[in-house]
Write a protein that holds these residues in place. Structure first.
Motif, PDB file in Angstrom:
ATOM      1  N   HIS A   1       6.318   0.943  -6.452  1.00  0.00           N
ATOM      2  CA  HIS A   1       6.753   0.101  -7.566  1.00  0.00           C
ATOM      3  C   HIS A   1       7.767  -0.748  -7.248  1.00  0.00           C
ATOM      4  N   LEU A   2       8.105  -1.627  -8.416  1.00  0.00           N
ATOM      5  CA  LEU A   2       9.282  -2.409  -8.154  1.00  0.00           C
ATOM      6  C   LEU A   2      10.397  -1.618  -8.234  1.00  0.00           C
TER       7      LEU A   2
ATOM      8  N   ILE B   1      15.948  -7.407 -10.102  1.00  0.00           N
ATOM      9  CA  ILE B   1      14.588  -7.759 -10.260  1.00  0.00           C
ATOM     10  C   ILE B   1      14.129  -8.075 -11.845  1.00  0.00           C
ATOM     11  N   ALA B   2      13.562  -9.245 -11.974  1.00  0.00           N
ATOM     12  CA  ALA B   2      13.689  -9.855 -13.363  1.00  0.00           C
ATOM     13  C   ALA B   2      12.848  -8.783 -14.448  1.00  0.00           C
ATOM     14  N   ALA B   3      11.589  -8.497 -13.848  1.00  0.00           N
ATOM     15  CA  ALA B   3      10.742  -7.800 -14.700  1.00  0.00           C
ATOM     16  C   ALA B   3      11.335  -6.333 -15.191  1.00  0.00           C
ATOM     17  N   LEU B   4      11.952  -5.843 -14.314  1.00  0.00           N
ATOM     18  CA  LEU B   4      12.722  -4.452 -14.624  1.00  0.00           C
ATOM     19  C   LEU B   4      13.759  -4.747 -15.967  1.00  0.00           C
ATOM     20  N   GLN B   5      14.028  -5.507 -16.243  1.00  0.00           N
ATOM     21  CA  GLN B   5      14.878  -5.761 -17.246  1.00  0.00           C
ATOM     22  C   GLN B   5      14.087  -5.734 -18.547  1.00  0.00           C
ATOM     23  N   GLN B   6      12.775  -5.741 -18.492  1.00  0.00           N
ATOM     24  CA  GLN B   6      11.895  -5.730 -19.795  1.00  0.00           C
ATOM     25  C   GLN B   6      11.357  -4.402 -20.096  1.00  0.00           C
TER      26      GLN B   6
ATOM     27  N   HIS C   1       7.264  -2.429 -17.400  1.00  0.00           N
ATOM     28  CA  HIS C   1       7.165  -3.455 -16.475  1.00  0.00           C
ATOM     29  C   HIS C   1       7.465  -2.908 -14.977  1.00  0.00           C
ATOM     30  N   ASP C   2       7.451  -1.913 -14.764  1.00  0.00           N
ATOM     31  CA  ASP C   2       7.590  -1.245 -13.216  1.00  0.00           C
ATOM     32  C   ASP C   2       6.527  -1.610 -12.512  1.00  0.00           C
ATOM     33  N   LEU C   3       5.990  -2.605 -12.179  1.00  0.00           N
ATOM     34  CA  LEU C   3       4.788  -3.047 -11.778  1.00  0.00           C
ATOM     35  C   LEU C   3       4.601  -2.554 -10.278  1.00  0.00           C
ATOM     36  N   PRO C   4       3.194  -2.218  -9.961  1.00  0.00           N
ATOM     37  CA  PRO C   4       2.814  -1.889  -8.526  1.00  0.00           C
ATOM     38  C   PRO C   4       2.980  -3.363  -7.509  1.00  0.00           C
ATOM     39  N   VAL C   5       3.574  -2.928  -6.281  1.00  0.00           N
ATOM     40  CA  VAL C   5       3.890  -3.890  -5.387  1.00  0.00           C
ATOM     41  C   VAL C   5       2.911  -3.630  -4.221  1.00  0.00           C
TER      42      VAL C   5
END
Length: 207
Positions: free
Chosen positions: A162-163, A174-179, A183-187
């Motif tokens: 994950h992110l 990482i921008a998404a993790l600020q949300q 938003h800890d998306l699979p990479v």
């Protein structure tokens, strides 16, 4: 950042779709705009062959660029590209000015390393599946990485990276993790083929 990327541009006076079409058709140039940092936008033109050559280099998309025009130099990032649907030639480019004191949002490519040595592939019989090829980061221009490495060596079969598992340089977020956690998306993931999993389950049942 190991390389310096310079974009040679010219000022253009004519605006509008007709002028842009003439520029592309008659002069083999690409219309562009430089904007941001509370300054007036600047209308530019770029040599098509030069910008296409630059775009072949992955680092061009995630580096701070030097835009030279009319005896001036400004730092910017490539913010947007428009391409012709058939030829894939660039038809317009947007550049965003950057300041060393202001954080920027940039998409940075992911480099997946040691895939051949991945534990989930070598010993687990799994297959690597990439969910992302780039990630949006927030940082000061001086901290901008050319890419982020994802080491696959110890990733096991049926494991998802994950992110939050990514290692990013100091000063980079990482921008998404600020949300939030959602938003800890699979990479990237390693999964066994469906047939192999079914065979294993059948064997386990027989035992």
């Amino acid at each position: 950042m190991s390389n310096e990327y310079v974009v040679e541009a010219e000022l253009r006076a004519d605006k509008g779709k007709g002028a842009s079409r003439r520029l592309r058709r008659l002069e083999n140039k690409v219309p562009a705009i430089l904007y941001g940092e509370n300054k007036e936008p600047v209308m530019l033109s770029l040599a098509l062959n030069k910008i296409m050559q630059s775009l072949n280099n992955e680092g061009f998309y995630s580096h701070i660029l030097t835009i030279n025009y009319d005896g001036k130099s400004e730092s910017a990032i490539l913010k947007d590209l428009q391409r012709h649907p058939a030829s894939n030639d660039v038809t317009h480019a947007d550049f965003l000015r950057v300041s060393k004191d202001h954080a920027i949002h940039v998409n940075v490519p992911l480099h997946f390393i040691n895939e051949a040595a991945c534990a989930g592939v070598k010993t687990g019989g799994g297959v690597i599946s990439h969910q992302m090829t780039e990630v949006e980061v927030i940082c000061l221009p001086g901290d901008l990485p050319e890419f982020i490495e994802v080491d696959m060596t110890d990733v096991e079969a049926e494991q998802i990276v994950h992110l939050t598992d990514l290692t990013v340089p100091a000063g980079v977020t990482i921008a998404a993790l600020q949300q939030g956690e959602d938003h800890d998306l699979p990479v990237v993931s390693v999964h066994k083929p469906k047939g192999a999993k079914a065979d294993e389950e059948e064997e386990a049942g027989e035992e």
